[in-house]
Design an enzyme around this catalytic site. Sequence first.
Site, PDB file in Angstrom:
ATOM      1  CB  SER A 251      -0.818  -0.030   1.119  1.00 14.37           C
ATOM      2  OG  SER A 251      -1.777   1.207   1.230  1.00 14.37           O
TER       3      SER A 251
ATOM      4  N   GLY B 299      -2.486   2.810   9.832  1.00 17.04           N
ATOM      5  CA  GLY B 299      -2.984   3.384  11.199  1.00 17.04           C
ATOM      6  C   GLY B 299      -2.849   4.901  11.177  1.00 17.04           C
TER       7      GLY B 299
ATOM      8  CB  SER C 122      -8.335  -0.898   8.213  1.00 16.73           C
ATOM      9  OG  SER C 122      -9.219   0.087   8.531  1.00 16.73           O
TER      10      SER C 122
ATOM     11  CG  ASP D 234     -12.959   4.367   6.560  1.00 15.89           C
ATOM     12  OD1 ASP D 234     -13.649   5.344   6.728  1.00 15.89           O
ATOM     13  OD2 ASP D 234     -11.959   4.377   7.739  1.00 15.89           O
TER      14      ASP D 234
END
Length: 396
Positions: free
Chosen positions: A130, A135, A141, A191
């Site tokens: 990624s 975090g 996530s 998200d």
Amino acid sequence: MPSYFTSSPGKVILFGEHAVVYGKVATAGSLGLRSYSLVQTRTDRAIGVSLPDVQLTRTWAMNDIPRQARWEGYPYPPPMNEALLEQLAKIVNLGTQTNRSQAAIALMYLHSHLTTDEIADKGYDFSVRSNLPVGAGLGSSASYSVCVATALLKLNGHLAVGMDAIAQRDLVNQWSFQAEKVIHGNPSGIDNTVSTFGGAVMFKKGEKIEPLPGFQSLRFLLTNTRVPRETQVQVANVRKLWEKFPTVVNPMLDAINEISASCKDLFSQQGLERAHLLTQFGELVDVNHGLLAALGVSHPSLEKVREISSKLGLKSKLTGAGGGGCALTLIRDDVSTETVAVVKQLLEAEGFNCMETSVGGPGAGILTLNGPTSITEFLSHEKAYFEQGLDWKYFV
Ligand SMILES: Nc1ncnc2c1ncn2[C@@H]1O[C@H](COP(=O)(O)OP(=O)(O)O)[C@@H](O)[C@H]1O
Ligand SMILES: C[C@@](O)(CCOP(=O)(O)O)CC(=O)O
Ligand SMILES: [Mg+2]
């Protein structure tokens, strides 16, 4: 068997984080930073997992991971199976609550439901990398979860030819939400929805997303304070405050809801001068941060970003779960390049990491490649490699 690359973006929440968990409206857009995954079959009935961003390289024997019998509604997800989660945590055996274990358990949870006999007979390699900080409030996530869901659905033939684009994305979204649940505990779904569908949207749990045209023209500075935090912990802290003082916290959540509503009003006002729109947008940014700080999810580093940017007349708020991670600063059209450079310099002198961005790009995509691809090669290339002239399918 072909190999599949999948890709999905991170997100930035403009207004409404945390409140969205309580059914309030939030406003968010997809980011240019994305995660990429590669999945391809093997021949030895093993699952090879490579997740360098969380320092995990491990191979599991297919027979060691339980597979679920078909359920009603297959291949749409059944309710969360807590007993299976516990079982997988033991099998994966990477400690509790670590980045690696949550990522691996989320993958195995989807594997357990989605793997067909045909694929179980072969095994597969799965790898993700990624460009998103892990975090930091930019939805790494969810982006990871969407990559896992897209890859396993595609590999196992669940995104069948003939299924329309919206149905495909809906299936990806539902499964990535399950993976987010494994990682977060109690996510709102904003998200994974933004990561799956892309664009800039207003989101309310259980309702259809509402696109917000016009957002693509907004410019933001994102500042990663590099203070680590976990979404799960921040969400749980707000929950404790809400349980203790519901009559205090509920009106705050309602006020946050009204920020998204006011933002929508701003964008739908005919003839409102852009300079006014941006000034008022900035005021909403300020108010939203104040409410989030009152909910206890700010951090001295995030207040530092606000202090520095406000000295130069710019409005900032935390974005994502807070407690560290990233802040968002609105760059109005009248802000000079020099001012942006000065703000960046001051923020970077604090040890923060800055990047300019706009929101609202494409959501999840799949690229089908014929024949095997080297995972090492995949991992050694940067984002540009994947975006150069390749025929990504964004399910549209
Ligand atoms: N590239 C990645 N590879 C593997 N796991 C990832 C990756 N990105 C995120 N994750 C998973 O997501 C978790 C971080 O999620 P979270 O605390 O919600 O932060 P964020 O705001 O970045 O979404 C990590 O602990 C890890 O389990
Ligand atoms: C705090 C919250 O609203 C957003 C969390 O985003 P992130 O994981 O910090 O990128 C939680 C949620 O909506 O599930
Ligand atoms: Mg997250």
